[in-house]
Design a protein around this motif. Structure first.
Motif, PDB file in Angstrom:
ATOM      1  N   ASP A  10       6.330  18.836  -0.279  1.00  9.89           N
ATOM      2  CA  ASP A  10       6.956  18.701   0.931  1.00  9.89           C
ATOM      3  C   ASP A  10       7.181  17.654   1.626  1.00  9.89           C
ATOM      4  O   ASP A  10       6.333  16.718   1.700  1.00  9.89           O
ATOM      5  N   ALA A  11       8.288  17.185   1.813  1.00  7.23           N
ATOM      6  CA  ALA A  11       8.769  15.917   2.392  1.00  7.23           C
ATOM      7  C   ALA A  11       8.033  15.404   3.649  1.00  7.23           C
ATOM      8  O   ALA A  11       7.780  14.187   3.419  1.00  7.23           O
ATOM      9  N   ASP A  12       8.070  16.196   4.584  1.00  6.66           N
ATOM     10  CA  ASP A  12       7.537  15.858   5.719  1.00  6.66           C
ATOM     11  C   ASP A  12       5.964  15.422   5.466  1.00  6.66           C
ATOM     12  O   ASP A  12       5.626  14.310   6.152  1.00  6.66           O
ATOM     13  N   SER A  13       5.161  16.234   5.180  1.00  3.35           N
ATOM     14  CA  SER A  13       3.655  15.963   4.810  1.00  3.35           C
ATOM     15  C   SER A  13       3.493  14.949   4.007  1.00  3.35           C
ATOM     16  O   SER A  13       2.559  13.945   4.356  1.00  3.35           O
ATOM     17  N   TYR A  14       4.195  14.804   2.709  1.00 12.08           N
ATOM     18  CA  TYR A  14       3.942  13.923   2.011  1.00 12.08           C
ATOM     19  C   TYR A  14       4.473  12.484   2.607  1.00 12.08           C
ATOM     20  O   TYR A  14       3.792  11.576   2.404  1.00 12.08           O
ATOM     21  N   GLY A  15       5.446  12.479   3.173  1.00  7.02           N
ATOM     22  CA  GLY A  15       6.072  11.340   3.842  1.00  7.02           C
ATOM     23  C   GLY A  15       5.067  10.755   4.784  1.00  7.02           C
ATOM     24  O   GLY A  15       4.866   9.409   5.067  1.00  7.02           O
ATOM     25  N   LEU A  16       4.359  11.627   5.770  1.00 10.13           N
ATOM     26  CA  LEU A  16       3.613  11.065   6.677  1.00 10.13           C
ATOM     27  C   LEU A  16       2.447  10.486   6.056  1.00 10.13           C
ATOM     28  O   LEU A  16       1.807   9.350   6.343  1.00 10.13           O
ATOM     29  N   ASP A  17       2.183  10.905   4.979  1.00  9.96           N
ATOM     30  CA  ASP A  17       0.710  10.421   4.076  1.00  9.96           C
ATOM     31  C   ASP A  17       1.130   9.152   3.550  1.00  9.96           C
ATOM     32  O   ASP A  17       0.226   8.383   3.629  1.00  9.96           O
ATOM     33  N   MET A  18       2.520   9.176   3.204  1.00  9.56           N
ATOM     34  CA  MET A  18       2.667   7.795   2.534  1.00  9.56           C
ATOM     35  C   MET A  18       2.893   6.816   3.445  1.00  9.56           C
ATOM     36  O   MET A  18       2.348   5.574   3.294  1.00  9.56           O
ATOM     37  N   LEU A  19       3.447   6.953   4.696  1.00  9.37           N
ATOM     38  CA  LEU A  19       3.512   6.079   5.529  1.00  9.37           C
ATOM     39  C   LEU A  19       2.508   5.480   6.254  1.00  9.37           C
ATOM     40  O   LEU A  19       2.199   4.585   6.493  1.00  9.37           O
ATOM     41  N   LYS A  20       1.486   6.353   6.200  1.00 13.77           N
ATOM     42  CA  LYS A  20      -0.088   5.994   6.738  1.00 13.77           C
ATOM     43  C   LYS A  20      -0.656   5.197   5.951  1.00 13.77           C
ATOM     44  O   LYS A  20      -1.232   4.240   6.428  1.00 13.77           O
ATOM     45  N   ALA A  21      -0.425   5.814   4.660  1.00 11.77           N
ATOM     46  CA  ALA A  21      -1.153   4.564   3.639  1.00 11.77           C
ATOM     47  C   ALA A  21      -0.527   3.249   3.929  1.00 11.77           C
ATOM     48  O   ALA A  21      -1.350   2.187   3.491  1.00 11.77           O
ATOM     49  N   GLY A  22       0.876   3.231   4.000  1.00 14.52           N
ATOM     50  CA  GLY A  22       1.352   1.608   4.072  1.00 14.52           C
ATOM     51  C   GLY A  22       1.083   1.242   5.708  1.00 14.52           C
ATOM     52  O   GLY A  22       1.250   0.012   5.779  1.00 14.52           O
ATOM     53  N   GLY A  53       0.848  -1.243  -0.101  1.00 18.63           N
ATOM     54  CA  GLY A  53       0.069   0.150  -0.165  1.00 18.63           C
ATOM     55  C   GLY A  53       0.721   1.128  -0.026  1.00 18.63           C
ATOM     56  O   GLY A  53       0.601   2.339  -0.608  1.00 18.63           O
ATOM     57  N   GLU A  54       2.158   1.275   0.703  1.00 19.05           N
ATOM     58  CA  GLU A  54       2.840   2.482   0.917  1.00 19.05           C
ATOM     59  C   GLU A  54       3.397   2.649  -0.575  1.00 19.05           C
ATOM     60  O   GLU A  54       3.323   3.734  -1.174  1.00 19.05           O
ATOM     61  N   THR A  55       3.836   1.514  -1.306  1.00 19.69           N
ATOM     62  CA  THR A  55       4.586   1.856  -2.644  1.00 19.69           C
ATOM     63  C   THR A  55       3.678   2.248  -3.537  1.00 19.69           C
ATOM     64  O   THR A  55       3.803   3.063  -4.519  1.00 19.69           O
ATOM     65  N   LYS A  56       2.389   1.732  -3.486  1.00 19.36           N
ATOM     66  CA  LYS A  56       1.314   2.109  -4.397  1.00 19.36           C
ATOM     67  C   LYS A  56       0.687   3.586  -4.214  1.00 19.36           C
ATOM     68  O   LYS A  56       0.681   4.219  -5.380  1.00 19.36           O
ATOM     69  N   PHE A  57       0.862   4.047  -3.042  1.00 20.23           N
ATOM     70  CA  PHE A  57       0.887   5.530  -3.064  1.00 20.23           C
ATOM     71  C   PHE A  57       1.562   6.332  -3.313  1.00 20.23           C
ATOM     72  O   PHE A  57       1.331   7.529  -4.194  1.00 20.23           O
TER      73      PHE A  57
END
Length: 308
Positions: free
Chosen positions: A176-188, A44-48
């Motif tokens: 934005d690395a931080d906001s995008y990153g948190l969204d990506m990690l949550k997706a995974g 899921g994280e990678t798909k995001f």
């Protein structure tokens, strides 16, 4: 010229998928005939990440020798983590950031392994070394890989080089690395819809430690309670895999991305090694590993020492 296949490890994570795609982009720009492929399902994280940057996932393959006699490995080098028929092809390159084990070749090769937090951090340098421009999509994929492997820069595997690369790549990617990153990690980290088998195979790797055959699976979650509610089913599945593969230990690790602690479930005849490795006591096969988030740096080395 016959096509060279580029791929990461079995049960691929974001770094394995993204680094295969990125290195294929580099090689293509250098006029080489390559294709990125994958050895497992996209999580899921990678798909995001792929959806965000509008990149198609690599083609899924079960074997490689039926398609080529030359391959490039990214994000791994241990043969048990690679294609099932890896011994039938020639490994011509390796780009990695893990330990080097169970690896030998009959021919010389280009082998690049650096002590950074992510394969993508190395690949960013490869673009520069070859005078190649990084486009928005490839920047986004490399950023995603670094965020994934570093747990948004919180993992002890993360270096200043990883952080600097991520900040530069975020600018190219326009996020934005931080906001995008948190969204990506949550997706995974959304594991609510996953079957037990999927939980155990999302990010699992096999290792040889001393005389022991070990498998370590890790999943990220926002809170570990939802996963641990299924502990009995998980243990049943772990025992089935141990019997099928002849494992001495299966260590299943659930990492809370908010607290940066992990809870481990250890099953197998070598489970006591977990107590020695992490100075914990297994209670009904379970123990909390405070501050442990990295399989590569915080789990594999002490467990290897304990089993040696």
């Amino acid at each position: 010229m016959e096509k060279i296949l580029i791929f990461g490890h079995k049960n691929p994570d974001t770094d394995s998928i993204c680094s295969a795609l990125v290195y294929a982009d580099i090689k293509s720009k250098l006029k080489q005939n390559v294709e990125a492929v994958r050895l497992g399902e996209v999580n899921g994280e990678t798909k995001f990440a792929l959806d965000t940057f509008n990149v198609e996932a690599p083609r899924l393959v079960q074997t490689v020798a039926n398609e080529t006699d030359r391959v490039i490995l990214v994000d791994h080098n241990e043969r048990q983590q690679s294609a099932v028929d890896i011994e039938k092809v020639r490994v011509v390159e390796v780009i990695d950031h893990h330990r080097i084990a169970n690896f030998e070749t009959s021919d010389p090769l280009y082998f690049r392994a650096e002590p950074v937090g992510c394969t993508a951090t190395i690949l960013k340098k490869v673009y520069k070394e070859n005078g190649l421009e990084i486009d928005k999509k490839m920047a986004g994929l490399m950023l995603s890989a670094i965020i994934s492997d570093s747990l948004l820069f919180k993992s002890p595997t993360c270096t200043e080089e990883d952080i600097a690369a991520a900040r530069e790549l975020a600018e190219i990617a326009g996020v934005d690395a931080d906001s995008y990153g948190l969204d990506m990690l949550k997706a995974g980290a959304d594991v609510s819809s996953k079957t037990i088998e999927q939980l155990l195979s999302l990010d699992a790797k096999e290792f040889t430690m001393g005389n022991a055959k070990v498998e370590i699976a890790q999943v990220n979650a926002v809170g570990v309670e939802e996963v641990l509610e299924r502990k009995a089913e998980i243990e049943e599945a772990l025992n089935r895999v141990i019997e099928q593969k002849g494992l001495d230990l299966f260590l299943f690790v659930v990492t809370d991305i908010l607290t940066n602690d992990s809870t481990a479930i250890a099953v197998g005849q070598a489970a006591k090694a977990v107590e020695q490795a992490f100075n914990v006591t297994l209670d009904n096969n379970k123990a909390v590993l405070a501050g442990v988030v990295s399989r590569k740096k915080q789990i594999v080395p002490p467990l290897t020492d304990a089993l040696n």
